[in-house]
Structure formats: structure tokens, C-alpha cells
Design a protein around this motif. Structure first.
Motif, PDB file in Angstrom:
ATOM      1  N   GLY A  89      60.275   6.354  18.394  1.00 35.84           N
ATOM      2  CA  GLY A  89      58.895   5.929  18.618  1.00 35.84           C
ATOM      3  C   GLY A  89      58.100   6.936  19.418  1.00 35.84           C
ATOM      4  O   GLY A  89      57.039   6.613  19.958  1.00 35.84           O
ATOM      5  N   ALA A  90      58.585   8.185  19.514  1.00 41.80           N
ATOM      6  CA  ALA A  90      57.890   9.245  20.250  1.00 41.80           C
ATOM      7  C   ALA A  90      56.740   9.789  19.404  1.00 41.80           C
ATOM      8  O   ALA A  90      56.742   9.658  18.169  1.00 41.80           O
ATOM      9  N   PRO A  91      55.721  10.406  20.032  1.00 34.56           N
ATOM     10  CA  PRO A  91      54.579  10.933  19.274  1.00 34.56           C
ATOM     11  C   PRO A  91      55.003  11.961  18.229  1.00 34.56           C
ATOM     12  O   PRO A  91      55.907  12.768  18.454  1.00 34.56           O
ATOM     13  N   LEU A  92      54.319  11.930  17.097  1.00 33.12           N
ATOM     14  CA  LEU A  92      54.566  12.881  16.015  1.00 33.12           C
ATOM     15  C   LEU A  92      53.853  14.191  16.311  1.00 33.12           C
ATOM     16  O   LEU A  92      52.745  14.205  16.852  1.00 33.12           O
ATOM     17  N   THR A  93      54.480  15.315  15.981  1.00 37.43           N
ATOM     18  CA  THR A  93      53.854  16.620  16.183  1.00 37.43           C
ATOM     19  C   THR A  93      54.332  17.599  15.120  1.00 37.43           C
ATOM     20  O   THR A  93      55.302  17.335  14.389  1.00 37.43           O
ATOM     21  N   ASP A  94      53.639  18.730  15.030  1.00 39.04           N
ATOM     22  CA  ASP A  94      54.016  19.837  14.136  1.00 39.04           C
ATOM     23  C   ASP A  94      54.179  19.363  12.692  1.00 39.04           C
ATOM     24  O   ASP A  94      55.172  19.652  12.020  1.00 39.04           O
ATOM     25  N   VAL A  95      53.179  18.622  12.219  1.00 42.75           N
ATOM     26  CA  VAL A  95      53.181  18.085  10.852  1.00 42.75           C
ATOM     27  C   VAL A  95      51.792  18.275  10.258  1.00 42.75           C
ATOM     28  O   VAL A  95      50.788  18.054  10.939  1.00 42.75           O
ATOM     29  N   ARG A  96      51.748  18.694   8.995  1.00 39.27           N
ATOM     30  CA  ARG A  96      50.501  18.729   8.232  1.00 39.27           C
ATOM     31  C   ARG A  96      50.459  17.486   7.352  1.00 39.27           C
ATOM     32  O   ARG A  96      51.398  17.233   6.591  1.00 39.27           O
ATOM     33  N   ILE A  97      49.380  16.738   7.446  1.00 39.05           N
ATOM     34  CA  ILE A  97      49.208  15.532   6.645  1.00 39.05           C
ATOM     35  C   ILE A  97      48.092  15.800   5.641  1.00 39.05           C
ATOM     36  O   ILE A  97      46.944  16.050   6.033  1.00 39.05           O
ATOM     37  N   THR A  98      48.430  15.760   4.355  1.00 40.23           N
ATOM     38  CA  THR A  98      47.487  16.127   3.301  1.00 40.23           C
ATOM     39  C   THR A  98      47.289  14.954   2.348  1.00 40.23           C
ATOM     40  O   THR A  98      48.255  14.409   1.816  1.00 40.23           O
ATOM     41  N   LEU A  99      46.035  14.571   2.140  1.00 41.69           N
ATOM     42  CA  LEU A  99      45.713  13.526   1.173  1.00 41.69           C
ATOM     43  C   LEU A  99      45.853  14.103  -0.233  1.00 41.69           C
ATOM     44  O   LEU A  99      45.182  15.078  -0.587  1.00 41.69           O
ATOM     45  N   CYS A 100      46.735  13.500  -1.028  1.00 39.66           N
ATOM     46  CA  CYS A 100      46.965  13.996  -2.396  1.00 39.66           C
ATOM     47  C   CYS A 100      46.210  13.177  -3.433  1.00 39.66           C
ATOM     48  O   CYS A 100      45.638  13.725  -4.370  1.00 39.66           O
ATOM     49  N   THR A 101      46.221  11.863  -3.295  1.00 39.00           N
ATOM     50  CA  THR A 101      45.508  11.005  -4.235  1.00 39.00           C
ATOM     51  C   THR A 101      45.343   9.629  -3.603  1.00 39.00           C
ATOM     52  O   THR A 101      45.864   9.366  -2.503  1.00 39.00           O
ATOM     53  N   GLY A 102      44.620   8.784  -4.263  1.00 37.44           N
ATOM     54  CA  GLY A 102      44.412   7.429  -3.769  1.00 37.44           C
ATOM     55  C   GLY A 102      43.569   6.649  -4.760  1.00 37.44           C
ATOM     56  O   GLY A 102      43.161   7.154  -5.803  1.00 37.44           O
ATOM     57  N   ARG A 103      43.313   5.404  -4.410  1.00 39.21           N
ATOM     58  CA  ARG A 103      42.514   4.565  -5.303  1.00 39.21           C
ATOM     59  C   ARG A 103      41.735   3.553  -4.483  1.00 39.21           C
ATOM     60  O   ARG A 103      42.237   3.007  -3.505  1.00 39.21           O
ATOM     61  N   ALA A 104      40.472   3.345  -4.885  1.00 45.66           N
ATOM     62  CA  ALA A 104      39.615   2.320  -4.292  1.00 45.66           C
ATOM     63  C   ALA A 104      39.189   1.353  -5.389  1.00 45.66           C
ATOM     64  O   ALA A 104      39.250   1.678  -6.588  1.00 45.66           O
ATOM     65  N   HIS A 105      38.761   0.173  -5.023  1.00 45.03           N
ATOM     66  CA  HIS A 105      38.254  -0.813  -5.976  1.00 45.03           C
ATOM     67  C   HIS A 105      36.731  -0.817  -5.881  1.00 45.03           C
ATOM     68  O   HIS A 105      36.181  -0.814  -4.768  1.00 45.03           O
ATOM     69  N   PRO A 106      36.024  -0.810  -7.013  1.00 46.82           N
ATOM     70  CA  PRO A 106      34.558  -0.721  -6.960  1.00 46.82           C
ATOM     71  C   PRO A 106      33.905  -1.891  -6.238  1.00 46.82           C
ATOM     72  O   PRO A 106      32.788  -1.774  -5.741  1.00 46.82           O
ATOM     73  N   LYS A 107      34.605  -3.024  -6.134  1.00 47.14           N
ATOM     74  CA  LYS A 107      33.985  -4.201  -5.535  1.00 47.14           C
ATOM     75  C   LYS A 107      34.656  -4.662  -4.241  1.00 47.14           C
ATOM     76  O   LYS A 107      34.001  -5.137  -3.315  1.00 47.14           O
ATOM     77  N   HIS A 108      35.950  -4.478  -4.131  1.00 45.88           N
ATOM     78  CA  HIS A 108      36.695  -5.107  -3.035  1.00 45.88           C
ATOM     79  C   HIS A 108      37.076  -4.165  -1.881  1.00 45.88           C
ATOM     80  O   HIS A 108      37.554  -4.642  -0.851  1.00 45.88           O
ATOM     81  N   THR A 109      36.898  -2.856  -2.035  1.00 50.06           N
ATOM     82  CA  THR A 109      37.336  -1.934  -0.985  1.00 50.06           C
ATOM     83  C   THR A 109      36.327  -1.865   0.151  1.00 50.06           C
ATOM     84  O   THR A 109      35.134  -1.678  -0.078  1.00 50.06           O
ATOM     85  N   GLU A 110      36.826  -2.014   1.377  1.00 54.58           N
ATOM     86  CA  GLU A 110      36.033  -1.834   2.592  1.00 54.58           C
ATOM     87  C   GLU A 110      36.665  -0.727   3.426  1.00 54.58           C
ATOM     88  O   GLU A 110      37.823  -0.357   3.206  1.00 54.58           O
ATOM     89  N   GLY A 111      35.907  -0.219   4.402  1.00 52.62           N
ATOM     90  CA  GLY A 111      36.402   0.898   5.209  1.00 52.62           C
ATOM     91  C   GLY A 111      37.713   0.600   5.900  1.00 52.62           C
ATOM     92  O   GLY A 111      38.615   1.435   5.955  1.00 52.62           O
ATOM     93  N   GLY A 112      37.855  -0.606   6.443  1.00 49.89           N
ATOM     94  CA  GLY A 112      39.075  -0.960   7.153  1.00 49.89           C
ATOM     95  C   GLY A 112      40.297  -1.007   6.273  1.00 49.89           C
ATOM     96  O   GLY A 112      41.434  -0.892   6.755  1.00 49.89           O
ATOM     97  N   ASP A 113      40.087  -1.180   4.954  1.00 48.92           N
ATOM     98  CA  ASP A 113      41.226  -1.216   4.028  1.00 48.92           C
ATOM     99  C   ASP A 113      41.936   0.135   3.991  1.00 48.92           C
ATOM    100  O   ASP A 113      43.176   0.202   3.983  1.00 48.92           O
ATOM    101  N   PHE A 114      41.175   1.215   3.978  1.00 51.41           N
ATOM    102  CA  PHE A 114      41.797   2.533   3.946  1.00 51.41           C
ATOM    103  C   PHE A 114      42.436   2.884   5.293  1.00 51.41           C
ATOM    104  O   PHE A 114      43.389   3.656   5.342  1.00 51.41           O
ATOM    105  N   ARG A 115      41.919   2.311   6.367  1.00 55.32           N
ATOM    106  CA  ARG A 115      42.594   2.509   7.647  1.00 55.32           C
ATOM    107  C   ARG A 115      44.023   1.966   7.567  1.00 55.32           C
ATOM    108  O   ARG A 115      44.986   2.646   7.962  1.00 55.32           O
TER     109      ARG A 115
END
Length: 669
Positions: free
Chosen positions: A477-503
Motif C-alpha cells: 500500500g506504499a505510494p506508486l512511483t517511477d511509472v508512466r501511465i498512458t491512456l490507450c483507449t476507452g469508451r463513453a456513453h452519449p447519454k449516461h456518461t458523467e465526469g465522475g464516471d471516468f474518475r
């Protein structure tokens, strides 16, 4: 008029603040000499500094001497406040390193010297307290002191008095080929050449005196004013933020070094904090001298100031055209549990978060499972300062548990993490690739997702969500370090997606990827290591080597110099304890241990630490690796190891490869 910002650095009790006081007095900026021991020094303005007799917070004052405007920055000397001292380096053109003649070059003196070297800051040396030596002021004493400086700091250390004498310039000339040619041809070095050698860190002029008796200070002022060079600055506005504090009236002050153009009161400035661009107006610009300040309408490039109105900047941020600076070298290695006592734990947490805005090295964390605040910092003295700030500024009287080593975690191979969040009428899915980063790089974020797959606004939201919290490893449970986090793909819904959902999807994706890495044995526990130099009498070298071997240190064969042996290498911070005191004891006060944080490396006894932590990542509900899917109008939880088979976006195996900068559409740290 020439101008320079000059930091004053020293090991604690070397007389750094007393020297600054004497320089201001000789330049006519103050009417009487204050004393640290009397609590009335001009630059130690905080009540805790006056009570303790040490500098805790950097302070500054301006003086004019011999056609030069010098801004003195008095940096903390105690090792616990080394991070504050390092942050001031961003504002400096030159530095004065103070060495106490009766103590010599201490371990923290060498740490400060290495910091100045790493940041390329030209440095003068003032050997203080020469009046305390048995043969005070004699040529032989000065030669001995200068020889120690050359041996322990740099061979470029030269007697500043000799620099004014053509016959004494030979040592300076030998530091540079062009300067040597000039010296051999003309028999002396031109003033411009001497300034070039100093600014290029070829030569380090050394002055000798007693700040308390105001001896040698006039020579130091003359030498500095003569040897600092002219500097040209770009015309486009740029600035570095090196401190954030609060005034006595509670105003948030951002301390800047203007490095291009000029800064005006009411000017709109822009920057980036935590990956998010912003623009705010400077309300007021101030030039401080100790606790007093003067509002100014304009601050030219090369000068420092404090401004009000900037609510989002943090130390280390850059404004305008200023390029991003280097990551700090010093970092906390201890973590403490906060005991709120009768105070509201959430009020304590908010107060500590506000303090961490002023000091980024003050790591504040909240353990939802234990309902406990964690605090990481440099040492026990800094802990007492934090306790005092909480009491004086917020009226909170808190305690702290015993200090523990601050471990961190990383990964050894690339892994894909998937997070899905789909309770009824909500929808978000994120696929993040986690790659090992270079040691000391922290956690950085980027995107190589096509806008055909996910709108750019959603991509930016995912990265913002990823950057707004500290991610925890799954070993302890120690803090993460020395890592690159890259968004590769994803999906949203045209009607149901809100900002907090992606959080939620983002957090779960990071965690799910770490669980995958852990299952493959590709999670790595890191611990802080120090580089060390241990000097002991030759007859004690066997004891020293046995101790270092027991502590898991790696070191080279001892180097012998007369009756003294020197061992150098790396040692885990967790094994050091009070070893510096042990060295003093078994060598009868003749041994010396110098330490400098080398960074985080794999833990030397990881299995024991992991077992002792007894951390269950699946039970940490605030950092769950599981995802939420929806079926027949109801949400249900899918365990982390089954998430890839339930994901709505099909993963492309070619995405699981080392990160390449050319692929990222935007990238932030």
C-alpha cells in the motif's frame, strides 16, 4: 547596475544568518547587528526560528555595494529543511557556502555542495569563526583550512585575496586552458576572465573571517561585488516559483524569480499545475527585506519578488515562457501517523493539505480504511515545526506516532489496466498502460488514444483524474512511483456518461493493472538509499566494514590517506538508525559519516517488509481493483482478474509495448 541573487548556505550553526546580518550592516541596510542567540536577527522573522535559533524558512533582503545590487537569500541550514534549501536554488545566480573553521567541512556541507554542483550554481566560500582557532588568522592556519576545502570540496577553491595579486592568480589560471594561455602571455588575468572562471564554476573564491566580530565581511562584499558577472535575460516574460508562504495577515504569497521580460502588478500570468493549464492575475508585487516589504509596480528580469493573487501555483512551478525545471533531489524518507487527539481529524487533514501547498515535500495522505492521516517528511525537527504551525496557525494540538521508513512501489514490466464503471445510468471504461519509468521520474501521464475512439475532452478528464491523487502499490500500500501511465483507449456513453464516471474507471484501471503485475511477480518494493562516505581511523576500518556489511551496504575497498581510511558506497536508509552517533562513539570522536539521499532502489529485505505490512489490496475499498458492470438494469461487481473478459472495448495486443514519446498526443508530469 549589476545585479545577482545570492543564496547563503551552511551546515547548522556555521554562522550563516550572522554572516547575512553582517553583510547587511556593512552595506548600510540595517542600523544594528542582530544576533541569532538573542532572537533579533533581521532575517529569522518567524517566532519558531527565534525560539530555536535556527533558520527554518528561507528569507531575503537586498543590498547595494560597489555598483552591484545583491539579493541575499538566507536558506535553512538544518538537514531536516534541506528540501527548503534546495528549492531556493531555482532563484539563485550565485551562492555563498559558509564553513565553520572550528568544525571544518561537515557531512551536510558536502550535501549542500553537491546540490550547488548539480544545479550549476557558481559558489563563493566564507570560512567563518577563524577567531576560535588556536592560531587564529595565521597564514599556516589559513593554508590548512584551504587544503581541507580543496580536498573535501574542489581543487578549484582558491584564496580570494590571491586573486587580486597577479602572482597569486596562477592557481586560478590552471583551471582553464584559455585562462592559462592568457596568464602565461600577460602575466595576469583580466577581471572579465576571473568573472568567467567563477561563473563557470572553475574557481571558487574563498574568504576568511568572523561574522560575529564583523571581520572579513567587507572583503567578502568587495570580492562578491567585483566577481559577479552581468547577465542578459530574454525579453519574453518568464518566471520560476521557488516558495509559497502565507503572510501574517493570511495572504498566500508566491515567491518568484523573474527570468525573462518583466512582471507588473495586475498582470495576467499563466502556468500549468498538476497537468491543468490556468491563468490568474497578480494583485500585488512586493520586494521583501526580512519581515518588511515594499509594493512595487514592476519587477525586472533577474530580480526576486513575492506576489499575491496566485492561488494555484506550487513551489517548482514555472510561469510564462520558463521551461520546466529539474525534479528535486532531496525527498522525505520517514512517515508518521498523525494522532489528532481531541481535534477533528478532517480539520487536521485540511490544515496539513494547506501546509503541503507551501512545502511539496510534506507528503499528506489519508487512509480511508484506517481513517488515519499519514505524514511524510525529512526528520524529527521538521516534525516539531509542523506541530508548531498547526498549533499557531490553526489552533490544532496534535501528536504523532513513531517514525517509519517511507517505502514506495513500482513495476518491472509493462502491463495493461482496465477499469469499467457502469452502475445504472452511468457508464465509463478506460484502458491504461502502465510502463516502468526511470528511477526518480515519479509518476507521469500521457495519452495515445485516438479521438475517433474517445473524444479529446474525455481523454483530458481521464488524465486529470489520474493525476489528482497518489496511487498506491499492491504489495504494502506504499505510494506508486517511477511509472508512466498512458491512456490507450476507452469508451463513453452519449447519454449516461458523467465526469465522475471516468474518475472511478480511471482509479480502477490503475489498480487493476497493478494487480495483474503483482500476480506475475512484476511489482517491486523500493526503499530509500543513501550514498555515504565514512571516514575512520585506520585501526577502526575493520569494525566499519563489518557494520556496513551487516547493514546490507555496498561499498568499495577503503582508500587510505595517512592514518585515516575512507569507505564510500550506498546503504539502505532503514538500516542506519543512529549509526552516525555510533561512529562518533567507537572512534572517540574522530570518525565522520557523510550521507546524501541517492534515491529509491529495490528494497534489500522486501519479503520481510511485505510480510510485516500484511496489506490486502482487495480489502482496500478506497483503492479497489474491481469494476462495476450492468446487467438487466442492475450493477454488479466483477473481480479484477475477470475484468478483461468483461470489458466492452477489445484490447489491441500491440498496445502492450514500451512507451514511446512520439506516440503520446499530450504528456504531463
Amino acid at each position: 547596475m549589476k545585479q545577482a541573487v545570492i543564496g547563503i548556505y551552511a551546515h547548522v550553526d556555521a554562522g550563516k544568518t550572522t554572516l547575512a546580518e553582517s553583510m547587511l550592516y556593512d552595506a548600510g541596510r540595517i542600523r544594528r547587528l542582530g544576533r541569532v542567540d538573542r532572537g533579533d536577527s533581521h532575517l529569522d522573522t518567524d517566532a519558531m526560528e527565534r525560539d530555536r535559533g535556527i533558520t527554518i524558512f528561507a528569507a531575503q533582503a537586498e543590498l547595494e555595494h560597489a555598483g552591484a545590487r545583491l539579493t541575499l537569500v538566507d536558506a535553512p541550514g538544518h538537514v531536516d529543511f534541506g528540501a527548503e534549501a534546495e528549492r531556493t536554488l531555482a532563484a539563485l545566480d550565485y551562492a555563498i557556502l559558509v564553513v565553520a573553521a572550528n568544525d571544518g567541512v561537515q557531512s551536510h556541507t558536502r550535501t549542500l555542495w553537491r546540490l550547488l554542483e548539480r544545479h550549476g550554481v557558481p559558489t563563493f566560500v566564507f570560512v567563518n569563526k577563524v577567531d576560535l582557532l588556536p592560531d587564529a588568522g595565521s597564514a599556516s592556519e589559513k593554508d590548512v583550512l584551504l587544503a581541507e576545502l580543496c580536498r573535501r570540496l574542489s581543487e578549484g577553491c582558491v584564496d580570494a585575496v590571491a586573486l587580486g595579486d597577479p602572482a597569486g592568480q596562477e592557481a586560478a589560471a590552471t583551471s582553464d586552458e584559455a585562462a592559462l594561455d592568457e596568464y602565461l602571455e600577460a602575466g595576469r588575468l583580466a577581471p572579465a576572465t576571473l568573472r568567467r572562471l567563477v561563473s563557470g564554476r572553475r574557481v571558487f573564491p574563498c574568504f576568511f573571517g568572523s561574522a560575529l566580530r564583523n571581520e572579513g565581511v567587507a572583503e567578502l562584499l568587495d570580492g562578491v561585488a567585483n566577481l559577479v558577472g552581468e547577465c542578459s535575460w530574454p525579453s519574453e516574460f518568464a518566471a520560476r516559483v521557488y516558495r509559497v508562504t502565507r503572510s501574517d495577515r493570511g495572504e498566500r504569497l508566491a515567491w518568484l524569480k523573474v527570468t525573462g521580460g518583466e512582471l507588473r502588478a495586475k498582470q495576467q500570468v499563466s502556468g500549468v499545475s498538476c497537468g491543468s493549464p490556468w491563468s490568474e492575475k497578480v494583485n500585488e508585487a512586493r520586494i521583501y527585506s526580512g519581515a518588511r516589504f515594499e509594493p512595487v509596480a514592476l519587477v525586472a528580469a533577474g530580480r526576486t519578488c513575492a506576489v499575491t493573487g496566485l492561488t494555484r501555483v506550487r513551489p517548482g512551478d514555472v510561469l510564462g515562457a520558463e521551461p520546466a525545471g529539474a525534479r528535486p533531489t532531496l525527498a522525505p524518507v520517514l512517515t508518521y501517523g498523525v494522532l489528532p487527539g481531541g481535534a477533528d481529524v478532517h480539520a487536521v487533514y485540511q490544515a496539513l493539505c494547506q501546509l503541503s501547498e507551501e512545502d511539496p515535500m510534506l507528503g499528506v495522505s489519508w487512509d480511508e480504511r484506517l481513517q488515519q492521516i499519514g505524514l511524510s517528511l525529512m526528520g524529527s525537527v521538521q516534525l516539531e515545526v509542523v506541530r508548531g504551525l498547526l498549533r499557531e496557525r490553526y489552533g490544532l494540538d496534535v501528536g504523532f506516532g513513531p517514525g517509519k521508513i517511507l517505502y514506495k512501489e513500482t513495476i518491472s514490466a509493462s502491463v495493461m489496466g482496465i477499469g469499467h464503471f457502469e452502475p445504472l445510468r452511468h457508464y465509463a471504461e478506460a484502458h491504461l498502460r502502465l510502463d516502468p519509468g526511470p528511477r526518480g521520474s515519479g509518476v507521469v501521464f500521457g495519452s495515445e488514444c485516438s479521438e475517433d475512439e474517445l473524444d479529446r475532452n474525455w481523454q483530458r478528464l481521464i488524465l486529470t483524474n489520474a493525476m489528482e491523487r497518489d496511487h498506491l502499490g499492491v504489495l504494502t500500500g506504499a505510494p506508486l512511483t517511477d511509472v508512466r501511465i498512458t491512456l490507450c483507449t476507452g469508451r463513453a456513453h452519449p447519454k449516461h456518461t458523467e465526469g465522475g464516471d471516468f474518475r472511478q474507471a480511471t482509479y480502477r484501471a490503475v489498480r487493476q493493472g497493478l494487480m495483474e503485475a503483482g500476480a506475475r511477480g512484476e511489482c517491486v518494493l523500493l526503499e530509500p538509499w543513501y550514498t555515504f562516505e565514512l571516514e575512520v581511523p585506520a585501526d577502526k576500518v575493520g569494525r566499519a566494514m563489518a557494520d556496513l556489511t551487516r547493514m546490507g551496504a555496498s561499498f568499495d575497498a577503503p582508500e587510505m590517506e595517512g592514518d585515516e581510511a575512507c569507505l564510500a558506497g550506498k546503504v539502505p536508509a532503514s538500516e542506519l538508525g543512529e549509526y552516525a552517533l555510533e561512529v562518533m562513539a567507537y572512534t572517540g570522536g574522530e570518525g565522520r559519516l557523510s550521507l546524501e539521499l541517492a534515491g529509491y532502489e529495490p528494497c534489500h529485505d522486501a519479503d520481510r517488509v511485505v510480510a510485516a505490512a500484511a496489506y490486502d489490496p482487495c480489502a482496500d475499498l478506497a483503492n479497489t481493483p474491481d469494476s462495476v458492470f450492468c446487467s438487466h438494469g442492475a450493477g454488479y461487481t466483477v473481480k479484477w482478474d475477470e475484468v478483461p473478459t468483461h470489458a466492452h472495448v477489445e484490447d489491441d495486443p500491440t498496445r502492450l509495448r514500451p512507451w514511446r514519446a512520439a506516440d503520446a498526443t499530450f504528456f504531463s508530469s
